[in-house]
Motif scaffolding. Sequence first.
Motif, mmCIF file in Angstrom:
data_model
loop_
_atom_site.group_PDB
_atom_site.id
_atom_site.type_symbol
_atom_site.label_atom_id
_atom_site.label_comp_id
_atom_site.label_asym_id
_atom_site.label_seq_id
_atom_site.Cartn_x
_atom_site.Cartn_y
_atom_site.Cartn_z
ATOM 1 N N SER A 1 -0.690 31.031 12.196
ATOM 2 C CA SER A 1 0.064 31.261 10.959
ATOM 3 C C SER A 1 -0.229 30.185 9.913
ATOM 4 O O SER A 1 -0.115 30.435 8.711
ATOM 5 C CB SER A 1 1.567 31.337 11.240
ATOM 6 O OG SER A 1 2.096 30.058 11.528
ATOM 7 N N MET B 1 -1.310 29.541 5.103
ATOM 8 C CA MET B 1 -0.431 28.730 4.254
ATOM 9 C C MET B 1 -1.210 27.871 3.268
ATOM 10 O O MET B 1 -2.224 27.278 3.621
ATOM 11 C CB MET B 1 0.444 27.823 5.129
ATOM 12 C CG MET B 1 1.422 28.556 5.990
ATOM 13 S SD MET B 1 2.444 27.363 6.879
ATOM 14 C CE MET B 1 3.254 28.437 8.034
ATOM 15 N N ALA C 1 3.293 25.551 1.130
ATOM 16 C CA ALA C 1 3.856 26.167 2.335
ATOM 17 C C ALA C 1 3.731 25.237 3.539
ATOM 18 O O ALA C 1 4.654 25.147 4.358
ATOM 19 C CB ALA C 1 3.169 27.499 2.617
ATOM 20 N N LEU C 2 2.602 24.550 3.654
ATOM 21 C CA LEU C 2 2.416 23.605 4.753
ATOM 22 C C LEU C 2 3.412 22.451 4.652
ATOM 23 O O LEU C 2 4.005 22.036 5.651
ATOM 24 C CB LEU C 2 0.987 23.068 4.772
ATOM 25 C CG LEU C 2 -0.093 24.071 5.174
ATOM 26 C CD1 LEU C 2 -1.465 23.540 4.820
ATOM 27 C CD2 LEU C 2 0.006 24.414 6.647
ATOM 28 N N PHE D 1 6.779 23.741 5.657
ATOM 29 C CA PHE D 1 6.795 23.896 7.112
ATOM 30 C C PHE D 1 7.084 22.546 7.762
ATOM 31 O O PHE D 1 7.930 22.427 8.649
ATOM 32 C CB PHE D 1 5.437 24.445 7.574
ATOM 33 C CG PHE D 1 5.335 24.753 9.034
ATOM 34 C CD1 PHE D 1 5.630 26.020 9.511
ATOM 35 C CD2 PHE D 1 4.929 23.788 9.947
ATOM 36 C CE1 PHE D 1 5.519 26.319 10.863
ATOM 37 C CE2 PHE D 1 4.817 24.074 11.299
ATOM 38 C CZ PHE D 1 5.113 25.347 11.752
ATOM 39 N N ARG E 1 -3.227 21.034 7.887
ATOM 40 C CA ARG E 1 -3.181 22.104 8.894
ATOM 41 C C ARG E 1 -3.492 21.556 10.285
ATOM 42 O O ARG E 1 -2.823 21.889 11.258
ATOM 43 C CB ARG E 1 -4.208 23.188 8.571
ATOM 44 C CG ARG E 1 -3.731 24.238 7.676
ATOM 45 C CD ARG E 1 -4.706 25.412 7.627
ATOM 46 N NE ARG E 1 -4.361 26.188 6.474
ATOM 47 C CZ ARG E 1 -5.131 26.341 5.403
ATOM 48 N NH1 ARG E 1 -6.330 25.813 5.355
ATOM 49 N NH2 ARG E 1 -4.711 27.055 4.392
#
Length: 72
Positions: free
Chosen positions: A20, A24, A28-29, A32, A50
């Motif tokens: 997922s 991103m 978004a990362l 998260f 990531r």
Amino acid sequence: MRDDTIKDQLASDIETQVRSLEQMNLKALRDFWQERWGSPPKLRAVELLRLIIAWRIQAAAEGGLSAEVLSV
């Protein structure tokens, strides 16, 4: 047999979470990260963030670095 089923499910969950991350963007990362571990690092390199997040997900599930490695 039951332990193998649990391990397979855990591996599947880890893989799903890590995959997922591929979708991103930087915001978004960071979101998260914020939800799980607090203030995110100030990295701007999406791929590096990531990889770090993927490692943390796997380390949380598998136990992280051994005491031997940490003592070096």
